[in-house]
Motif scaffolding. Sequence first.
Motif, PDB file in Angstrom:
ATOM      1  N   GLN A   1       0.809  -1.221   0.000  1.00  0.00           N
ATOM      2  CA  GLN A   1       0.000   0.000   0.000  1.00  0.00           C
ATOM      3  C   GLN A   1       0.841   1.271   0.000  1.00  0.00           C
ATOM      4  OE1 GLN A   1      -3.218  -0.141  -0.691  1.00  0.00           O
ATOM      5  NE2 GLN A   1      -2.790  -2.326  -0.823  1.00  0.00           N
ATOM      6  N   ARG A   2       2.159   1.114  -0.052  1.00  0.00           N
ATOM      7  CA  ARG A   2       3.031   2.298  -0.124  1.00  0.00           C
ATOM      8  C   ARG A   2       2.689   3.084  -1.385  1.00  0.00           C
ATOM      9  NH1 ARG A   2       9.227   0.858   0.758  1.00  0.00           N
ATOM     10  NH2 ARG A   2       9.400   3.130   0.786  1.00  0.00           N
ATOM     11  N   LYS A   3       2.667   4.407  -1.226  1.00  0.00           N
ATOM     12  CA  LYS A   3       2.321   5.277  -2.358  1.00  0.00           C
ATOM     13  C   LYS A   3       3.573   5.871  -2.996  1.00  0.00           C
ATOM     14  CE  LYS A   3      -2.283   6.735  -1.068  1.00  0.00           C
ATOM     15  NZ  LYS A   3      -3.193   7.863  -1.001  1.00  0.00           N
ATOM     16  N   PHE A   4       3.489   6.041  -4.302  1.00  0.00           N
ATOM     17  CA  PHE A   4       4.544   6.752  -5.024  1.00  0.00           C
ATOM     18  C   PHE A   4       4.478   8.230  -4.639  1.00  0.00           C
ATOM     19  CE2 PHE A   4       3.575   3.188  -7.948  1.00  0.00           C
ATOM     20  CZ  PHE A   4       4.836   2.595  -7.973  1.00  0.00           C
ATOM     21  N   ASP A   5       5.621   8.902  -4.644  1.00  0.00           N
ATOM     22  CA  ASP A   5       5.634  10.338  -4.343  1.00  0.00           C
ATOM     23  C   ASP A   5       4.738  11.093  -5.327  1.00  0.00           C
ATOM     24  OD1 ASP A   5       7.328  10.017  -2.178  1.00  0.00           O
ATOM     25  OD2 ASP A   5       9.133  10.393  -3.365  1.00  0.00           O
ATOM     26  N   GLU A   6       4.803  10.689  -6.574  1.00  0.00           N
ATOM     27  CA  GLU A   6       3.947  11.255  -7.621  1.00  0.00           C
ATOM     28  C   GLU A   6       3.317  10.079  -8.357  1.00  0.00           C
ATOM     29  OE1 GLU A   6       4.640  14.555  -9.675  1.00  0.00           O
ATOM     30  OE2 GLU A   6       5.709  15.514  -8.049  1.00  0.00           O
ATOM     31  N   PRO A   7       2.009  10.094  -8.556  1.00  0.00           N
ATOM     32  CA  PRO A   7       1.379   8.984  -9.292  1.00  0.00           C
ATOM     33  C   PRO A   7       2.008   8.819 -10.674  1.00  0.00           C
ATOM     34  CG  PRO A   7      -0.289  10.373  -8.293  1.00  0.00           C
ATOM     35  CD  PRO A   7       1.031  11.088  -8.126  1.00  0.00           C
TER      36      PRO A   7
ATOM     37  N   LEU B   1      -0.277   6.602 -16.833  1.00  0.00           N
ATOM     38  CA  LEU B   1      -0.220   5.637 -17.925  1.00  0.00           C
ATOM     39  C   LEU B   1      -0.540   6.324 -19.242  1.00  0.00           C
ATOM     40  CD1 LEU B   1      -2.072   2.687 -16.170  1.00  0.00           C
ATOM     41  CD2 LEU B   1       0.398   3.048 -16.402  1.00  0.00           C
ATOM     42  N   LEU B   2      -0.258   5.658 -20.335  1.00  0.00           N
ATOM     43  CA  LEU B   2      -0.481   6.244 -21.656  1.00  0.00           C
ATOM     44  C   LEU B   2      -1.946   6.558 -21.917  1.00  0.00           C
ATOM     45  CD1 LEU B   2       1.997   3.988 -23.663  1.00  0.00           C
ATOM     46  CD2 LEU B   2       2.398   6.268 -22.702  1.00  0.00           C
ATOM     47  N   ASP B   3      -2.869   5.845 -21.243  1.00  0.00           N
ATOM     48  CA  ASP B   3      -4.297   6.094 -21.432  1.00  0.00           C
ATOM     49  C   ASP B   3      -4.861   7.110 -20.441  1.00  0.00           C
ATOM     50  OD1 ASP B   3      -4.440   4.702 -19.046  1.00  0.00           O
ATOM     51  OD2 ASP B   3      -5.532   2.992 -19.872  1.00  0.00           O
ATOM     52  N   GLY B   4      -3.991   7.708 -19.623  1.00  0.00           N
ATOM     53  CA  GLY B   4      -4.428   8.744 -18.693  1.00  0.00           C
ATOM     54  C   GLY B   4      -4.689   8.267 -17.274  1.00  0.00           C
ATOM     55  N   ARG B   5      -4.844   6.947 -17.091  1.00  0.00           N
ATOM     56  CA  ARG B   5      -5.027   6.440 -15.730  1.00  0.00           C
ATOM     57  C   ARG B   5      -3.737   6.650 -14.942  1.00  0.00           C
ATOM     58  NH1 ARG B   5      -6.141   0.455 -16.220  1.00  0.00           N
ATOM     59  NH2 ARG B   5      -4.836   0.723 -18.047  1.00  0.00           N
ATOM     60  N   LYS B   6      -3.860   6.601 -13.605  1.00  0.00           N
ATOM     61  CA  LYS B   6      -2.688   6.811 -12.757  1.00  0.00           C
ATOM     62  C   LYS B   6      -2.534   5.676 -11.762  1.00  0.00           C
ATOM     63  CE  LYS B   6      -2.764  11.774 -13.215  1.00  0.00           C
ATOM     64  NZ  LYS B   6      -2.756  13.072 -12.581  1.00  0.00           N
ATOM     65  N   LEU B   7      -1.284   5.272 -11.575  1.00  0.00           N
ATOM     66  CA  LEU B   7      -0.938   4.263 -10.574  1.00  0.00           C
ATOM     67  C   LEU B   7      -0.436   5.000  -9.348  1.00  0.00           C
ATOM     68  CD1 LEU B   7       1.058   1.829 -12.884  1.00  0.00           C
ATOM     69  CD2 LEU B   7      -1.351   1.683 -12.233  1.00  0.00           C
ATOM     70  N   LYS B   8      -1.084   4.752  -8.200  1.00  0.00           N
ATOM     71  CA  LYS B   8      -0.723   5.478  -6.989  1.00  0.00           C
ATOM     72  C   LYS B   8       0.046   4.631  -5.986  1.00  0.00           C
ATOM     73  CE  LYS B   8      -4.732   8.370  -7.570  1.00  0.00           C
ATOM     74  NZ  LYS B   8      -6.150   8.297  -7.436  1.00  0.00           N
ATOM     75  N   THR B   9      -0.177   3.320  -5.974  1.00  0.00           N
ATOM     76  CA  THR B   9       0.463   2.455  -4.987  1.00  0.00           C
ATOM     77  C   THR B   9       1.253   1.337  -5.673  1.00  0.00           C
ATOM     78  OG1 THR B   9      -1.371   0.892  -4.829  1.00  0.00           O
ATOM     79  CG2 THR B   9      -1.455   2.830  -3.364  1.00  0.00           C
ATOM     80  N   LEU B  10       2.092   0.682  -4.875  1.00  0.00           N
ATOM     81  CA  LEU B  10       2.836  -0.466  -5.393  1.00  0.00           C
ATOM     82  C   LEU B  10       1.885  -1.580  -5.819  1.00  0.00           C
ATOM     83  CD1 LEU B  10       5.715  -0.516  -2.765  1.00  0.00           C
ATOM     84  CD2 LEU B  10       5.915   0.103  -5.184  1.00  0.00           C
ATOM     85  N   ALA B  11       0.798  -1.764  -5.079  1.00  0.00           N
ATOM     86  CA  ALA B  11      -0.184  -2.798  -5.440  1.00  0.00           C
ATOM     87  C   ALA B  11      -0.802  -2.501  -6.805  1.00  0.00           C
ATOM     88  CB  ALA B  11      -1.271  -2.896  -4.370  1.00  0.00           C
ATOM     89  N   GLU B  12      -1.156  -1.257  -7.049  1.00  0.00           N
ATOM     90  CA  GLU B  12      -1.725  -0.882  -8.352  1.00  0.00           C
ATOM     91  C   GLU B  12      -0.696  -1.088  -9.457  1.00  0.00           C
ATOM     92  OE1 GLU B  12      -3.008   3.178  -7.901  1.00  0.00           O
ATOM     93  OE2 GLU B  12      -4.734   2.627  -6.672  1.00  0.00           O
ATOM     94  N   ALA B  13       0.558  -0.769  -9.172  1.00  0.00           N
ATOM     95  CA  ALA B  13       1.616  -0.927 -10.172  1.00  0.00           C
ATOM     96  C   ALA B  13       1.811  -2.396 -10.527  1.00  0.00           C
ATOM     97  CB  ALA B  13       2.923  -0.321  -9.653  1.00  0.00           C
ATOM     98  N   MET B  14       1.858  -3.254  -9.510  1.00  0.00           N
ATOM     99  CA  MET B  14       2.065  -4.677  -9.771  1.00  0.00           C
ATOM    100  C   MET B  14       0.863  -5.278 -10.502  1.00  0.00           C
ATOM    101  SD  MET B  14       4.380  -6.904  -9.629  1.00  0.00           S
ATOM    102  CE  MET B  14       5.573  -6.676  -8.339  1.00  0.00           C
ATOM    103  N   ALA B  15      -0.345  -4.852 -10.146  1.00  0.00           N
ATOM    104  CA  ALA B  15      -1.547  -5.333 -10.830  1.00  0.00           C
ATOM    105  C   ALA B  15      -1.514  -4.905 -12.295  1.00  0.00           C
ATOM    106  CB  ALA B  15      -2.805  -4.806 -10.142  1.00  0.00           C
ATOM    107  N   TRP B  16      -1.059  -3.681 -12.561  1.00  0.00           N
ATOM    108  CA  TRP B  16      -0.960  -3.204 -13.938  1.00  0.00           C
ATOM    109  C   TRP B  16       0.041  -4.048 -14.714  1.00  0.00           C
ATOM    110  CZ3 TRP B  16       3.038  -1.209 -16.895  1.00  0.00           C
ATOM    111  CH2 TRP B  16       2.659  -0.701 -18.133  1.00  0.00           C
TER     112      TRP B  16
ATOM    113  N   MET C   1       9.004   1.499 -12.853  1.00  0.00           N
ATOM    114  CA  MET C   1       7.656   1.501 -13.444  1.00  0.00           C
ATOM    115  C   MET C   1       7.573   2.439 -14.640  1.00  0.00           C
ATOM    116  SD  MET C   1       5.716  -0.735 -12.182  1.00  0.00           S
ATOM    117  CE  MET C   1       4.271  -0.157 -13.060  1.00  0.00           C
ATOM    118  N   MET C   2       8.215   3.595 -14.535  1.00  0.00           N
ATOM    119  CA  MET C   2       8.196   4.537 -15.661  1.00  0.00           C
ATOM    120  C   MET C   2       8.848   3.902 -16.893  1.00  0.00           C
ATOM    121  SD  MET C   2       6.609   7.285 -14.805  1.00  0.00           S
ATOM    122  CE  MET C   2       7.116   8.399 -16.086  1.00  0.00           C
ATOM    123  N   GLN C   3       9.927   3.169 -16.674  1.00  0.00           N
ATOM    124  CA  GLN C   3      10.577   2.496 -17.802  1.00  0.00           C
ATOM    125  C   GLN C   3       9.685   1.410 -18.391  1.00  0.00           C
ATOM    126  OE1 GLN C   3      14.414   1.225 -16.401  1.00  0.00           O
ATOM    127  NE2 GLN C   3      15.312   3.229 -16.822  1.00  0.00           N
ATOM    128  N   ALA C   4       8.970   0.695 -17.539  1.00  0.00           N
ATOM    129  CA  ALA C   4       8.068  -0.352 -18.042  1.00  0.00           C
ATOM    130  C   ALA C   4       6.903   0.255 -18.818  1.00  0.00           C
ATOM    131  CB  ALA C   4       7.551  -1.204 -16.888  1.00  0.00           C
TER     132      ALA C   4
END
Length: 97
Positions: free
Chosen positions: A8-14, A17-32, A71-74
């Motif tokens: 549940q740790r949050k990124f300093d800045e969301p 994504l290319l479609d405009g959605r934003k990843l805010k947590t590590l869980a969201e990033a891994m799910a993506w 994540m930005m590189q991915a």
Amino acid sequence: MQSRSGWQRKFDEPIELLDGRKLKTLAEAMAWLAKEVPKSEHKMEKVQNAAHLATRAAEHGGPMIFAQMGMMQAVHRHHERVFNPEGKDTHWGGNAS
């Protein structure tokens, strides 16, 4: 106030994504990474690195900035950076006559 830990740790800045959605947590990033990146690309170095850095941040308290950079590189794994030597004037040297 208790800080979030683990997945549940949050990124300093969301991460946008290319479609405009934003990843805010590590869980969201891994799910993506698991759901949105095609399975044929899961072995790509940038995708593997992002998963490793996110896991390290979540499970071992690793630096969030590394997870964010991975994540930005991915997210931008298909974008090729091209060097343009004409793009910027140099700030060093003397007068070119």
